[in-house]
Design an enzyme around this catalytic site. Structure first.
Site, PDB file in Angstrom:
ATOM      1  N   TYR A  13     -15.037 -19.530  52.910  1.00  0.00           N
ATOM      2  CA  TYR A  13     -16.235 -19.352  52.086  1.00  0.00           C
ATOM      3  C   TYR A  13     -16.501 -20.567  51.186  1.00  0.00           C
ATOM      4  CZ  TYR A  13     -16.302 -14.394  53.430  1.00  0.00           C
ATOM      5  OH  TYR A  13     -16.359 -13.218  54.124  1.00  0.00           O
TER       6      TYR A  13
ATOM      7  N   LYS B 141      -3.826 -14.485  60.856  1.00  0.00           N
ATOM      8  CA  LYS B 141      -4.192 -14.674  62.266  1.00  0.00           C
ATOM      9  C   LYS B 141      -3.415 -15.897  62.731  1.00  0.00           C
ATOM     10  CE  LYS B 141      -6.858 -13.726  65.896  1.00  0.00           C
ATOM     11  NZ  LYS B 141      -6.654 -12.517  66.725  1.00  0.00           N
TER      12      LYS B 141
ATOM     13  N   ASP C 123      -6.681  -8.531  63.503  1.00  0.00           N
ATOM     14  CA  ASP C 123      -7.330  -7.611  64.452  1.00  0.00           C
ATOM     15  C   ASP C 123      -6.560  -6.292  64.516  1.00  0.00           C
ATOM     16  OD1 ASP C 123      -5.402  -9.334  65.443  1.00  0.00           O
ATOM     17  OD2 ASP C 123      -6.213  -9.409  67.465  1.00  0.00           O
TER      18      ASP C 123
ATOM     19  N   ASP D 132     -12.529  -9.632  52.788  1.00  0.00           N
ATOM     20  CA  ASP D 132     -13.905  -9.167  52.630  1.00  0.00           C
ATOM     21  C   ASP D 132     -14.149  -8.016  53.607  1.00  0.00           C
ATOM     22  OD1 ASP D 132     -16.583  -8.980  52.081  1.00  0.00           O
ATOM     23  OD2 ASP D 132     -17.113 -10.995  52.746  1.00  0.00           O
TER      24      ASP D 132
ATOM     25  N   ASP E  95     -13.823  -3.606  52.890  1.00  0.00           N
ATOM     26  CA  ASP E  95     -14.960  -2.721  53.148  1.00  0.00           C
ATOM     27  C   ASP E  95     -14.568  -1.618  54.126  1.00  0.00           C
ATOM     28  OD1 ASP E  95     -16.740  -3.909  51.475  1.00  0.00           O
ATOM     29  OD2 ASP E  95     -18.205  -4.435  53.012  1.00  0.00           O
TER      30      ASP E  95
END
Ligand code: NAD
Length: 350
Positions: free
Chosen positions: A135, A185, A217, A241, A245
């Site tokens: 980001y 990852k 994942d 992020d 959620d």
């Protein structure tokens, strides 16, 4: 106790009004001062995080935020978008640790789309790094090459950035079930191989806490399949992020979930996990409980006033037990209330 209050856009002002009423009812001596952030700030000043807000936020001990954004701002140049205000204040205040609890209140077990046995008693804390990663990484942009546009961003983490967020996760786990799951990852991204290496190094200082690792994942799948296996999950900005959620939806209502973003000295920005809900803004329908519970987190983390935090949380549990429900958590047989009625009920329960 200086608090910078940023109602923001959409339902922000409505839910913030209720949180401020609750704070004022506590008989503690707060100094509350309001400022603009997000779309309302762009409308008034042209900037989503104007100078006056910067000064107030820097001088305050804590910032309480409603939400920012709305469809009318989606076509503005990127640097004027409300989300830039949010990213800007987090960066400016050095808020690198985002704490998002996902708790399923027993009264709301039916609100989850998952089977009650999968989610009943759920209590996860997601610790998301907030100021680094793709980001903020440079270089970034969209360029022309060989007659076509190419979009690019940079995923980047320094060792020290990884270490400090891992420490927050381990410290939080010590107050809970002493389990940390670090999400990366590492099979594809070197940046997250470093993340895993540093997590293992930091864990040596916390022999009393169990550290496990999971690829992002798989973490996304496990959160739906068997979420109660997790205590504290820690991850980078982008994975966090998305996973936070996802975790919040396990509980059925985003209108119930608070969050804290902390700096190294427990100065914090506290806000509900949801957005500005433009679809119901101005209708008096929004659930103010996530914002009220964010105020409770503020009392706990920044002002170290556990008793006042518990007082608010107990009042919220009481209104749920009484059957008060805003539309987002409504079930038949319950009492449907609006934003300010929910605030009234919390005040009465206090
Ligand atoms: P959202 O969270 O605003 O809304 C998603 C759905 O949940 C909507 O149906 C909404 O009505 C409902 N909802 C959200 N909060 C609620 C509450 N307190 N009570 C009852 N219902 C509630 O997400 P979105 O629709 O994707 O985004 C809307 C705007 O908010 C966008 O501009 C987005 O950029 C912004 N946003 C801001 C933040 C933030 O300020 N931290 C976070 C996410 C999205």
């Amino acid at each position: 106790m200086k608090i910078c209050v940023l109602p923001g856009d959409g339902i922000g002002p409505e839910i913030m009004a209720e949180a401020v009423r609750v704070l004022n009812a506590l008989d503690l001596s707060f100094e509350l001062e309001e400022a603009l952030l997000g779309g309302c700030a762009v409308d008034a000043t042209g900037s989503p995080y104007p100078e006056a807000t910067q000064q107030l936020a820097r001088a305050a001990d804590a910032v309480l935020l409603g939400a920012v954004g709305g469809p009318q701002y989606d076509t503005l140049p990127r640097e004027q978008r409300p989300e830039r205000g949010l990213l800007g204040i987090r960066k400016d205040l050095g808020l690198f640790a985002n704490l998002r609890p996902a708790i399923l209140y027993p009264e709301l077990a039916n609100a989850s789309t998952l089977k009650p046995e999968v989610v009943a008693g759920l209590d996860i804390l997601i610790v998301r790094e907030l100021t680094g990663d793709i980001y903020f990484g440079q270089p970034r942009g969209i360029r022309e090459e060989n007659g076509e546009r190419i979009g690019f961003n940079t995923m980047i983490y320094s060792e020290s950035e990884i270490r400090r967020i891992l420490r927050v996760a381990f410290e939080a786990a010590r107050k809970r079930s002493r389990k940390v799951c670090s999400v990366d990852k590492m099979n594809v991204l070197e940046c997250t191989q470093l993340w895993r290496d540093v997590a293992i190094e930091v864990s040596k200082d916390y022999p009393d806490v169990d550290l496990s690792h999971m690829l992002v994942d798989n973490a996304a799948m496990q959160l739906v399949k068997n979420p109660k296996q997790f205590d504290v999950m820690v991850t980078g900005n982008m994975f966090g992020d998305i996973l936070s959620d996802e975790a919040s939806m396990l509980t059925g209502s985003i209108g119930m979930l608070p969050s804290a973003s902390l700096d190294a000295n427990n100065k914090g920005l506290y806000e509900p996990s949801h957005g500005s809900a433009p679809d119901i803004a101005g209708k008096g329908m929004a659930n103010p409980l996530a914002t009220i519970l964010s105020a409770a987190m503020m009392l706990r983390y920044t002002f170290a006033n556990e008793a006042a935090a518990i007082r608010i949380e107990t009042a919220v549990k009481k209104v749920l037990a009484q059957g008060c429900r805003t539309g987002d958590i409504f079930e038949s047989g319950m009492k449907k209330v609006g934003t300010s009625e929910m605030g009234d009920a919390v005040l009465a329960a206090l």
